[in-house]
Design a protein around this motif. Structure first.
Motif, PDB file in Angstrom:
ATOM      1  N   LYS A 182      -0.123   0.764   9.095  1.00  0.00           N
ATOM      2  CA  LYS A 182      -1.107   0.085   8.242  1.00  0.00           C
ATOM      3  C   LYS A 182      -2.365  -0.251   9.022  1.00  0.00           C
ATOM      4  CE  LYS A 182      -1.388  -3.412   4.635  1.00  0.00           C
ATOM      5  NZ  LYS A 182      -0.633  -4.423   3.855  1.00  0.00           N
ATOM      6  N   LYS A 211      -6.179   1.144   8.173  1.00  0.00           N
ATOM      7  CA  LYS A 211      -7.387   0.321   8.055  1.00  0.00           C
ATOM      8  C   LYS A 211      -8.484   0.837   8.979  1.00  0.00           C
ATOM      9  CE  LYS A 211      -5.010  -4.003   6.820  1.00  0.00           C
ATOM     10  NZ  LYS A 211      -4.715  -5.392   7.261  1.00  0.00           N
ATOM     11  N   ASP A 249      -8.784  -3.282   2.690  1.00  0.00           N
ATOM     12  CA  ASP A 249      -7.991  -3.153   1.465  1.00  0.00           C
ATOM     13  C   ASP A 249      -7.431  -1.733   1.348  1.00  0.00           C
ATOM     14  OD1 ASP A 249      -6.806  -3.357  -0.964  1.00  0.00           O
ATOM     15  OD2 ASP A 249      -8.657  -3.581  -2.129  1.00  0.00           O
ATOM     16  N   ASP A 257      -3.985  -1.365   0.646  1.00  0.00           N
ATOM     17  CA  ASP A 257      -2.618  -1.592   0.152  1.00  0.00           C
ATOM     18  C   ASP A 257      -2.121  -0.482  -0.756  1.00  0.00           C
ATOM     19  OD1 ASP A 257      -2.517  -3.897   1.592  1.00  0.00           O
ATOM     20  OD2 ASP A 257      -2.931  -5.235  -0.090  1.00  0.00           O
ATOM     21  N   ASP A 258      -2.973   0.000  -1.658  1.00  0.00           N
ATOM     22  CA  ASP A 258      -2.537   1.036  -2.604  1.00  0.00           C
ATOM     23  C   ASP A 258      -2.135   2.314  -1.870  1.00  0.00           C
ATOM     24  OD1 ASP A 258      -2.937  -0.622  -4.745  1.00  0.00           O
ATOM     25  OD2 ASP A 258      -4.924   0.175  -5.246  1.00  0.00           O
ATOM     26  N   ASP A 298       1.048   1.690   0.248  1.00  0.00           N
ATOM     27  CA  ASP A 298       2.268   1.654  -0.562  1.00  0.00           C
ATOM     28  C   ASP A 298       2.684   3.056  -0.998  1.00  0.00           C
ATOM     29  OD1 ASP A 298       2.331  -1.084  -0.329  1.00  0.00           O
ATOM     30  OD2 ASP A 298       1.398  -1.472  -2.281  1.00  0.00           O
TER      31      ASP A 298
END
Length: 503
Positions: free
Chosen positions: A232, A236, A243, A245-246, A249
């Motif tokens: 993650k 970034k 942001d 996250d989408d 995931d």
């Protein structure tokens, strides 16, 4: 079929760090391209032939030589083609290394092996050293061609994935161009010019080796290996936003499915895995059977055959190499706008027409023995080759690597792409090993042979190839394969049975 529509967009912005990572990784393509370009030039140099293949040298200088047969020697062809056989086998090992150690380490090993091959071939004193050095080159190519396109596809934002991935093929074309320029000047350095040509192959590999300590691992590879937090953080960093996250995931969900498959090569044999596998293999077969490597491997030989002298032949190769680079830039500009299929289909028309005219000119005017083409006819052949290279360079060249790297789901991505790389290397090996013998026996008809394949390729692209532009890499099954009028029949709901089969 709405494959071109985007889902809710993943956020990203351009970062300097990511651009540098793209360029460094693309040096794996420069290694491959330099080797493609250097091989034909070296095998046409008299000093190299005198030292290792004197019988070919004698045939070449014979007063009544056969234009089409003067370089027909199986060992000479093995010097070029042994690399591709080694790369074929190495790609399957590289697939496992990619999964276990990551894309970054696989790229590092590719550069080390390529450097070793350059040292051995440049310092070669007998045929065994040359062939063994070529095998080391080949293992390096197998590792690099497996890891680099996957790396580029996985770190690129979806809306720019085509352009970023094509950096690999752009650097292949730059490598070919540099090799042709090096050959042009090295051919004048007697008797060691051929050693210089081979030694310089280490330069892009050294850049890639040093760069491998700077580039990041891909988020997909990190998450696939259970390093979620690091994955993650890297996501970034390369997206330039917090942001993520989408997208994170989505990668995690794909990784969870992938972890249920213990034997990805076995999973590839499932019915639902057939569409990307068939497309990947056929793209590689067709890419080679356009005849492009036949022209690029032996461009100096080809131009000598149509009547240019040694220097003019290499200079003509430099011209075609420059056309190759510029036309690949066209692909970078268009691939995410007009899509993959349009470029492929248009190029088939372009390549078919030029191959057919080249074959017709040579069949009508270049006989087996000491004839040469007139100056105007020879220039026309060079121009036609340039138009042919244009078509290939903005279509089947880059897209043959792009599409297989973006269409496999995570659970079979490295295994599936290994089949793509190995298929490419097998076909390249066959063409490299057979081309000079085919040229000798088929003469000008060889161009009609490749033109026939181009017709088949065009039909394949029109009827069977789905459009993949702008589709996120982990949504290909839902948005591409399950929507295509032919391939959706293969996409049965075999999630459970497929998992079982892959265990």
């Amino acid at each position: 079929m709405e494959t071109g529509n985007l889902p809710p967009a993943f956020k990203s912005k351009f970062t300097f760090y990511m651009a540098v990572c793209w360029i460094i990784a693309a040096f794996g393509g420069l290694m491959f391209g330099y080797d493609i370009g250097i091989s034909g030039g070296v095998t046409a140099m008299d000093d190299f032939l005198i030292g290792f293949f004197p019988e070919v040298y004698e045939r070449k200088r014979h007063a009544q030589e056969n234009n089409y047969c003067k370089y027909d020697n199986q060992l000479l062809q093995l010097f070029t083609s042994s690399l591709y056989l080694a790369a074929l086998l190495a790609s399957f090992i590289a697939s496992k290394v990619c999964t276990v150690a990551g894309r970054k380490w696989t790229i590092r090993w590719a550069s080390l092996l390529f450097i070793a091959g350059a040292v051995l071939t440049a310092g070669g004193v007998n045929k065994i050293m040359l062939i063994f050095g070529r095998i080391l080159f080949g293992i390096g190519v197998g590792f690099g061609n497996e890891a680099v396109p996957l790396f580029l596809s996985e770190v690129a934002p979806p809306k720019h994935r085509g352009a970023v991935n094509i950096l690999f093929q752009l650097f292949v074309t730059i490598g070919i161009l540099i090799a042709n320029i090096v050959n042009y000047f090295a051919s004048k350095k007697h008797p060691w010019g051929w050693r210089l040509s081979l030694a310089i192959a280490a330069a892009p590999a050294i850049v890639l080796l040093l760069g491998s300590f700077y580039i990041t691992e891909t988020p997909t590879s990190l998450i696939e290996r259970g390093k979620h937090e690091k994955g993650k953080a890297v996501l970034k960093k390369i997206r330039g936003v917090n942001d993520v996250d989408d997208e994170f995931d989505q990668i995690v969900r794909a990784s969870e499915i992938a972890h249920q498959v213990k034997h990805p090569f076995k999973k590839l044999m499932n019915l639902s895995s057939m569409p990307p596998l068939i497309i990947a293999i056929l793209l590689q077969v067709f890419q080679q059977f356009t005849g492009i490597n036949a022209i690029m491997f032996y461009a100096p030989v080809l131009f000598q055959t149509v009547g240019f002298g040694n220097d003019a032949a290499l200079l003509s190769s430099v011209i075609t190499g420059l056309v190759n680079v510029i036309s690949t830039l066209v692909s970078i500009l268009l691939v995410d706008k007009v899509g993959r299929r349009v470029l492929l289909i248009e190029a088939c028309f372009q390549m078919f027409i030029t191959q057919s005219i080249i074959g017709g000119i040579l069949h009508a005017h270049l006989k087996s023995y000491s004839d040469t083409l007139g100056h105007g006819q020879a220039i026309l052949v060079v121009l036609l080759v340039c138009v042919y290279v244009m078509g290939f360079a903005w279509s089947w060249g880059p897209l043959g690597w792009l599409i297989p790297s973006e269409t496999f789901p995570m659970e079979t991505r490295t295994a599936g792409f290994a089949f793509a790389v190995s298929s490419n290397m097998l076909c390249t090996f066959l063409i490299a090993q057979a081309f000079l013998s085919m040229l000798c026996h088929m003469r000008a008809m060889i161009f009609f042979f490749f033109a026939g394949w181009i017709v088949v390729m065009g039909l394949f692209a029109f009827f069977l190839l789905p459009e993949t532009k702008n589709v996120p890499i982990d949504l290909m099954v839902e948005r591409v394969w399950k929507q295509h009028r032919v391939w959706k029949k293969f996409m049965v709901d075999d999630n459970q049975s497929g998992i079982e089969a892959g265990r």
